[in-house]
Design a protein around this motif. Structure first.
Motif, PDB file in Angstrom:
ATOM      1  N   ASP A  28      -8.184   9.096  -2.108  1.00 42.05           N
ATOM      2  CA  ASP A  28      -8.158  10.057  -3.303  1.00 42.05           C
ATOM      3  C   ASP A  28      -8.534  11.504  -2.637  1.00 42.05           C
ATOM      4  N   ASP A  29      -8.736  11.836  -1.648  1.00 42.11           N
ATOM      5  CA  ASP A  29      -8.963  13.257  -1.268  1.00 42.11           C
ATOM      6  C   ASP A  29      -7.779  14.156  -0.936  1.00 42.11           C
ATOM      7  N   GLU A  30      -6.715  13.425  -0.794  1.00 40.88           N
ATOM      8  CA  GLU A  30      -5.317  14.334  -0.806  1.00 40.88           C
ATOM      9  C   GLU A  30      -4.829  14.901  -2.347  1.00 40.88           C
ATOM     10  N   LYS A  31      -5.325  15.588  -2.777  1.00 39.98           N
ATOM     11  CA  LYS A  31      -5.137  16.209  -4.121  1.00 39.98           C
ATOM     12  C   LYS A  31      -3.823  17.102  -4.064  1.00 39.98           C
ATOM     13  N   PRO A  32      -2.837  17.106  -4.813  1.00 40.21           N
ATOM     14  CA  PRO A  32      -2.914  16.402  -6.092  1.00 40.21           C
ATOM     15  C   PRO A  32      -2.400  15.052  -6.134  1.00 40.21           C
ATOM     16  N   LEU A  33      -2.217  14.530  -4.877  1.00 39.95           N
ATOM     17  CA  LEU A  33      -1.831  12.834  -4.793  1.00 39.95           C
ATOM     18  C   LEU A  33      -2.847  12.059  -4.293  1.00 39.95           C
ATOM     19  N   SER A  34      -2.806  10.758  -4.768  1.00 43.46           N
ATOM     20  CA  SER A  34      -3.515   9.959  -4.026  1.00 43.46           C
ATOM     21  C   SER A  34      -2.718   9.134  -2.977  1.00 43.46           C
ATOM     22  N   SER A  35      -3.418   8.368  -2.062  1.00 44.24           N
ATOM     23  CA  SER A  35      -2.513   7.546  -0.924  1.00 44.24           C
ATOM     24  C   SER A  35      -3.066   6.221  -0.879  1.00 44.24           C
ATOM     25  N   LEU A  36      -2.109   5.298  -0.849  1.00 48.77           N
ATOM     26  CA  LEU A  36      -2.452   4.066  -0.729  1.00 48.77           C
ATOM     27  C   LEU A  36      -1.802   3.444   0.437  1.00 48.77           C
ATOM     28  N   GLU A  37      -3.010   2.914   1.282  1.00 38.85           N
ATOM     29  CA  GLU A  37      -2.432   2.369   2.704  1.00 38.85           C
ATOM     30  C   GLU A  37      -2.458   1.028   2.491  1.00 38.85           C
ATOM     31  N   ILE A  38      -1.357   0.159   2.981  1.00 40.67           N
ATOM     32  CA  ILE A  38      -1.275  -1.166   2.980  1.00 40.67           C
ATOM     33  C   ILE A  38      -1.300  -1.516   4.327  1.00 40.67           C
ATOM     34  N   ILE A  39      -2.045  -2.523   4.804  1.00 40.32           N
ATOM     35  CA  ILE A  39      -1.980  -3.094   6.049  1.00 40.32           C
ATOM     36  C   ILE A  39      -1.520  -4.666   6.062  1.00 40.32           C
ATOM     37  N   VAL A  40      -0.637  -4.578   6.899  1.00 42.20           N
ATOM     38  CA  VAL A  40      -0.073  -6.039   6.992  1.00 42.20           C
ATOM     39  C   VAL A  40      -0.069  -6.372   8.578  1.00 42.20           C
ATOM     40  N   PRO A  41      -1.126  -7.404   8.642  1.00 42.50           N
ATOM     41  CA  PRO A  41      -1.395  -7.826  10.095  1.00 42.50           C
ATOM     42  C   PRO A  41      -0.071  -8.348  10.690  1.00 42.50           C
ATOM     43  N   ARG A  42       0.258  -7.997  11.799  1.00 46.95           N
ATOM     44  CA  ARG A  42       1.262  -8.643  12.775  1.00 46.95           C
ATOM     45  C   ARG A  42       0.842 -10.107  12.963  1.00 46.95           C
ATOM     46  N   ASP A  43       1.917 -11.071  12.973  1.00 42.41           N
ATOM     47  CA  ASP A  43       1.722 -12.264  13.485  1.00 42.41           C
ATOM     48  C   ASP A  43       1.701 -12.303  14.767  1.00 42.41           C
ATOM     49  N   LEU A  44       0.518 -13.112  15.421  1.00 44.06           N
ATOM     50  CA  LEU A  44       0.497 -13.192  16.844  1.00 44.06           C
ATOM     51  C   LEU A  44       0.976 -14.440  17.301  1.00 44.06           C
ATOM     52  N   ALA A  45       2.627 -14.375  17.393  1.00 44.12           N
ATOM     53  CA  ALA A  45       3.190 -15.580  17.761  1.00 44.12           C
ATOM     54  C   ALA A  45       2.838 -15.725  19.354  1.00 44.12           C
ATOM     55  N   ASP A  46       3.054 -17.041  19.816  1.00 44.02           N
ATOM     56  CA  ASP A  46       2.713 -17.446  21.081  1.00 44.02           C
ATOM     57  C   ASP A  46       3.591 -16.643  22.201  1.00 44.02           C
ATOM     58  N   GLY A  47       3.082 -15.666  22.511  1.00 47.60           N
ATOM     59  CA  GLY A  47       3.725 -14.783  23.796  1.00 47.60           C
ATOM     60  C   GLY A  47       4.839 -13.939  23.372  1.00 47.60           C
ATOM     61  N   PHE A  48       5.255 -13.736  22.116  1.00 47.00           N
ATOM     62  CA  PHE A  48       6.103 -12.780  21.699  1.00 47.00           C
ATOM     63  C   PHE A  48       5.793 -11.614  21.479  1.00 47.00           C
ATOM     64  N   ILE A  49       6.459 -10.701  21.725  1.00 54.02           N
ATOM     65  CA  ILE A  49       6.124  -9.038  21.278  1.00 54.02           C
ATOM     66  C   ILE A  49       6.556  -8.932  19.976  1.00 54.02           C
ATOM     67  N   ASN A  50       5.355  -8.313  19.182  1.00 53.20           N
ATOM     68  CA  ASN A  50       6.038  -8.189  17.737  1.00 53.20           C
ATOM     69  C   ASN A  50       5.739  -6.795  17.528  1.00 53.20           C
ATOM     70  N   ASN A  51       6.707  -5.854  17.446  1.00 56.79           N
ATOM     71  CA  ASN A  51       6.685  -4.486  17.014  1.00 56.79           C
ATOM     72  C   ASN A  51       7.005  -3.939  15.647  1.00 56.79           C
ATOM     73  N   LYS A  52       6.661  -5.038  14.797  1.00 59.55           N
ATOM     74  CA  LYS A  52       6.686  -4.886  13.605  1.00 59.55           C
ATOM     75  C   LYS A  52       5.534  -3.658  13.018  1.00 59.55           C
ATOM     76  N   ARG A  53       5.917  -2.987  12.069  1.00 53.04           N
ATOM     77  CA  ARG A  53       5.003  -1.843  11.509  1.00 53.04           C
ATOM     78  C   ARG A  53       4.071  -2.804  10.831  1.00 53.04           C
ATOM     79  N   GLU A  54       2.651  -2.027  11.225  1.00 50.44           N
ATOM     80  CA  GLU A  54       1.201  -2.658  10.696  1.00 50.44           C
ATOM     81  C   GLU A  54       0.910  -2.170   9.377  1.00 50.44           C
ATOM     82  N   SER A  55       1.167  -0.643   9.086  1.00 51.43           N
ATOM     83  CA  SER A  55       0.720   0.173   8.164  1.00 51.43           C
ATOM     84  C   SER A  55       1.531   0.722   7.351  1.00 51.43           C
ATOM     85  N   TYR A  56       1.579   0.592   6.190  1.00 46.79           N
ATOM     86  CA  TYR A  56       2.602   1.582   5.060  1.00 46.79           C
ATOM     87  C   TYR A  56       1.797   2.201   4.380  1.00 46.79           C
ATOM     88  N   ARG A  57       2.112   3.407   4.194  1.00 50.53           N
ATOM     89  CA  ARG A  57       1.379   4.591   3.102  1.00 50.53           C
ATOM     90  C   ARG A  57       2.360   5.012   2.239  1.00 50.53           C
TER      91      ARG A  57
END
Length: 170
Positions: A28-57
């Protein structure tokens, strides 16, 4: 006078019994707008590289957390719209979100407790209380309660409950 044309709010729905906790934070510090950050943890599949974005604001005028009560939501969102309506302007409150995200509870409320009344019953009560205080004028009110689902429109005040093309709705 209307200060802004469109305001966007977010309400974080409390978890159900079987839902996994999501990770989010509100800034709520960013006046006049508030910011919501959602964290979606990456699936840690066996040995695969996962470049999916983790944070959405996302930025909103105000964010209501899981503890927000219906009266607080009404006072922040609907009461200013109702006051503009009473001053002669049109007003619209538009709820948007995926199925199960809490739109119906926010708009119409819960049936268990009077304190769970949503935006519609609270706004109608507020408007009619204000109109009753002013006996010097005659008022005419019109209410629309519409649902748009799968590109069909439903007039929720029509007892026939039939789907219509959007352009055919009143």
């Amino acid at each position: 006078m209307v200060k802004e044309t469109i305001r966007v709010y977010a309400r974080v729905k409390p978890l159900g019994r079987r839902q996994q906790a999501g990770i989010y934070s509100v800034d709520d510090d960013e006046k006049p707008l508030s910011s919501l950050e959602i964290i979606v943890p990456r699936d840690l599949a066996d040995g695969f590289i996962n470049n999916k974005r983790e944070s959405y604001r996302f930025k909103f005028q105000k964010i209501f957390d899981q503890e927000a009560k219906q009266d607080v939501v009404f006072d922040s969102i609907a009461k200013p719209v109702a006051e503009c309506v009473l001053a002669g302007y049109n007003g619209t409150i538009f709820a948007y979100g995926q199925t199960g995200s809490g739109k119906t509870f926010t708009i119409t409320g819960g049936a268990e407790r009077y304190s769970d009344r949503g935006i519609i019953p609270r706004t109608l009560s507020y408007i009619f209380d204000q109109l009753q205080k002013d006996s010097s004028k005659v008022y005419t009110t019109h209410v629309s309660y519409l649902e748009i689902y799968n590109e069909c429109g439903y007039d929720l005040l029509d007892p026939r409950h039939e789907a219509s093309r959007l352009e055919d709705l009143p």
